[in-house]
Design a protein around this motif. Structure first.
Motif, PDB file in Angstrom:
ATOM      1  N   THR A   7       0.834  -1.207   0.000  1.00  0.00           N
ATOM      2  CA  THR A   7       0.000   0.000   0.000  1.00  0.00           C
ATOM      3  C   THR A   7       0.864   1.249   0.000  1.00  0.00           C
ATOM      4  OG1 THR A   7      -1.761  -1.152   1.199  1.00  0.00           O
ATOM      5  CG2 THR A   7      -1.803   1.252   1.237  1.00  0.00           C
ATOM      6  N   ASN A  10       2.136   1.675  -3.399  1.00  0.00           N
ATOM      7  CA  ASN A  10       1.055   2.209  -4.233  1.00  0.00           C
ATOM      8  C   ASN A  10       0.906   3.713  -4.059  1.00  0.00           C
ATOM      9  OD1 ASN A  10      -0.035   0.302  -5.921  1.00  0.00           O
ATOM     10  ND2 ASN A  10      -1.662  -0.340  -4.526  1.00  0.00           N
ATOM     11  N   SER A  14       1.477   6.312  -7.004  1.00  0.00           N
ATOM     12  CA  SER A  14       0.344   7.160  -7.390  1.00  0.00           C
ATOM     13  C   SER A  14       0.757   8.628  -7.429  1.00  0.00           C
ATOM     14  CB  SER A  14      -0.822   6.966  -6.416  1.00  0.00           C
ATOM     15  OG  SER A  14      -1.294   5.641  -6.448  1.00  0.00           O
ATOM     16  N   SER A  49      -4.875   2.660  -9.085  1.00  0.00           N
ATOM     17  CA  SER A  49      -3.945   2.456  -7.976  1.00  0.00           C
ATOM     18  C   SER A  49      -4.475   3.117  -6.697  1.00  0.00           C
ATOM     19  CB  SER A  49      -2.571   3.036  -8.338  1.00  0.00           C
ATOM     20  OG  SER A  49      -1.632   2.802  -7.319  1.00  0.00           O
ATOM     21  N   GLU A  52      -7.307   1.080  -5.310  1.00  0.00           N
ATOM     22  CA  GLU A  52      -6.825  -0.094  -4.588  1.00  0.00           C
ATOM     23  C   GLU A  52      -6.373   0.286  -3.181  1.00  0.00           C
ATOM     24  OE1 GLU A  52      -4.464  -3.873  -6.082  1.00  0.00           O
ATOM     25  OE2 GLU A  52      -3.080  -2.193  -5.800  1.00  0.00           O
ATOM     26  N   ILE A  53      -5.763   1.465  -3.039  1.00  0.00           N
ATOM     27  CA  ILE A  53      -5.352   1.935  -1.710  1.00  0.00           C
ATOM     28  C   ILE A  53      -6.567   2.084  -0.800  1.00  0.00           C
ATOM     29  CG2 ILE A  53      -4.346   3.888  -0.436  1.00  0.00           C
ATOM     30  CD1 ILE A  53      -2.621   4.420  -2.956  1.00  0.00           C
ATOM     31  N   LEU A 199      -0.187  -6.968  -3.366  1.00  0.00           N
ATOM     32  CA  LEU A 199      -0.772  -6.033  -4.336  1.00  0.00           C
ATOM     33  C   LEU A 199       0.242  -5.729  -5.440  1.00  0.00           C
ATOM     34  CD1 LEU A 199      -2.430  -3.608  -1.748  1.00  0.00           C
ATOM     35  CD2 LEU A 199      -3.366  -5.707  -2.754  1.00  0.00           C
ATOM     36  N   TRP A 202      -1.062  -3.387  -9.733  1.00  0.00           N
ATOM     37  CA  TRP A 202      -0.998  -1.965 -10.052  1.00  0.00           C
ATOM     38  C   TRP A 202       0.349  -1.353  -9.699  1.00  0.00           C
ATOM     39  CZ3 TRP A 202      -4.000  -0.939 -13.628  1.00  0.00           C
ATOM     40  CH2 TRP A 202      -5.223  -1.610 -13.731  1.00  0.00           C
ATOM     41  N   ASN A 203       1.081  -1.991  -8.789  1.00  0.00           N
ATOM     42  CA  ASN A 203       2.476  -1.564  -8.588  1.00  0.00           C
ATOM     43  C   ASN A 203       3.276  -1.762  -9.865  1.00  0.00           C
ATOM     44  OD1 ASN A 203       2.042  -0.895  -5.927  1.00  0.00           O
ATOM     45  ND2 ASN A 203       2.795  -2.823  -5.099  1.00  0.00           N
TER      46      ASN A 203
END
Length: 378
Positions: A7, A10, A14, A49, A52-53, A199, A202-203
């Motif tokens: 996270t 991410n 982001s 992203s 997702e966080i 995760l 998206w990373n």
């Protein structure tokens, strides 16, 4: 705790994407279709992203008051996720179409998986859907969860197929870069599908998007915006590298369009630009070997750098150009006819630089041009 580090990554990625999106918006030509598409891809990757966080943070029994928001975040994420690889397909198609006379048409059947995924997402509210939020405000995969990864992999596979089908229209570096854009997220998707506490999707997507942005900026710096050929900066880079490598198999062809000034004077500079683009396309069609550099030095002057030193082969490519130019002229699409002069030299002296080769080729080209004028006017 297991999701804490991903996270945090991410969040950092982001922020980086937001900064780069701002940089792209103010520094890239937004009238260019490929640039607009890539900014959309970058923006949607950033949004997904961020979603997702929030999904991870809201996935907490102590935050039941935010169940509606938790559900909405996941709905948006499920809908947006496959849109990104679909836009990546459109981007690749437009990338190929940029300087081509014959355009590749969009495959609109590829919209169908998006529609299926969207309907399945909007109708998900229990265990029989794609996902659901339990009464304890925790995220769970539903029975139809497989739809989302299947749709994503349809685009991954199709994009790779598209690139293979049109591989002759991509450079080696483009093939490597754009293939990585699909292969890496596909690999990391498998990891997250098996254990969604990691995760990775998206990373990895954010990282490859940043790398692709750098690649696009580099490509634009070394490409002539009108013709799509290399520009003078690309020539200088090649010249420095070729001198460093002491390349022994190299031929240089210096080409100049005859009587180009008359086209500008009689038909205007706009038509002159179209003539430059047309001639550049004829060059691309004529010099088909992979180890080549097509350069527009400026105006109506072009340089072809071939990693080939057999004169017969090099001359055959010039004959291709002559034939293609004649074929185009005979179609009668324009009221003027293309003619060109050229100078051809090969790399035979290890102490001779590429700049000296170009000077000799330039001299031979002007000698040919003068001899033709002499024949014409007596």
């Amino acid at each position: 705790m297991l999701n804490l580090l991903p996270t945090q990554i991410n969040i950092v990625l982001s922020i980086l994407l937001i900064i780069l999106l701002g940089h792209a918006y103010f520094n890239m030509n937004r009238k260019t279709t490929t640039n607009r598409l890539f900014m959309w891809i970058m923006g949607l990757t950033c949004i997904t992203s961020i979603l997702e966080i929030f999904s991870v943070l809201l996935n907490n029994p102590n935050l039941k008051q935010f169940m509606v928001l938790h559900n909405l975040v996941n709905i948006i994420g499920f809908i947006v996720t496959p849109i990104i690889p679909y836009l990546a397909y459109i981007f690749i198609k437009e990338w190929v179409n940029r300087y081509q006379e014959e355009k590749i048409e969009t495959n609109y059947i590829l919209l169908l998986p998006l529609l299926i995924n969207g309907i399945a997402t909007l109708t998900s509210n229990n265990e029989s859907g794609l996902f659901y939020i339990t009464s304890n405000n925790t995220y769970e995969r539903g029975a139809l969860f497989f739809i989302l990864p299947c749709v994503s992999y349809i685009y991954f596979v199709y994009n790779l197929y598209f690139m293979y089908k049109h591989r002759k229209k991509f450079t080696f570096s483009e093939c490597v870069m754009f293939s990585s854009y699909y292969i890496l997220p596909a690999v990391f998707t498998v990891i997250q599908l098996k254990n969604y506490v990691y995760l990775t999707i998206w990373n990895s997507a954010a990282i490859i998007t940043v790398i692709t942005y750098i690649f696009i900026l580099n490509d634009q710096a070394y490409r002539d915006g009108m013709t799509g050929l290399g520009n003078r900066l690309a020539y200088e880079q090649y010249a420095q590298n070729i001198n460093h490598r002491k390349q022994k198999e190299l031929s240089i062809i210096y080409i100049d369009i005859d009587e180009f000034k008359n086209i500008n004077d009689q038909y205007g500079h706009s038509e002159g630009d179209e003539a430059i683009k047309t001639f550049a396309n004829l060059l691309s069609k004529s010099f088909t070997l992979r180890q080549k550099k097509l350069i527009r030095l400026g105006g109506d002057e072009f340089v072809i750098l071939l990693e080939e030193n057999q004169k017969e082969k090099v001359v055959s490519y010039i004959q291709n150009l002559t034939q293609n130019v004649e074929t185009y002229n005979n179609r009668g699409e324009k009221s003027y006819r293309f003619k060109f002069s050229y100078g051809l030299v090969g790399y035979i002296n290890a102490n001779e630089s590429i700049y000296q080769l170009l000077e000799r080729a330039d001299q031979l080209m002007y000698e040919q041009k003068k001899s033709r004028k002499s024949e014409l006017y007596g």
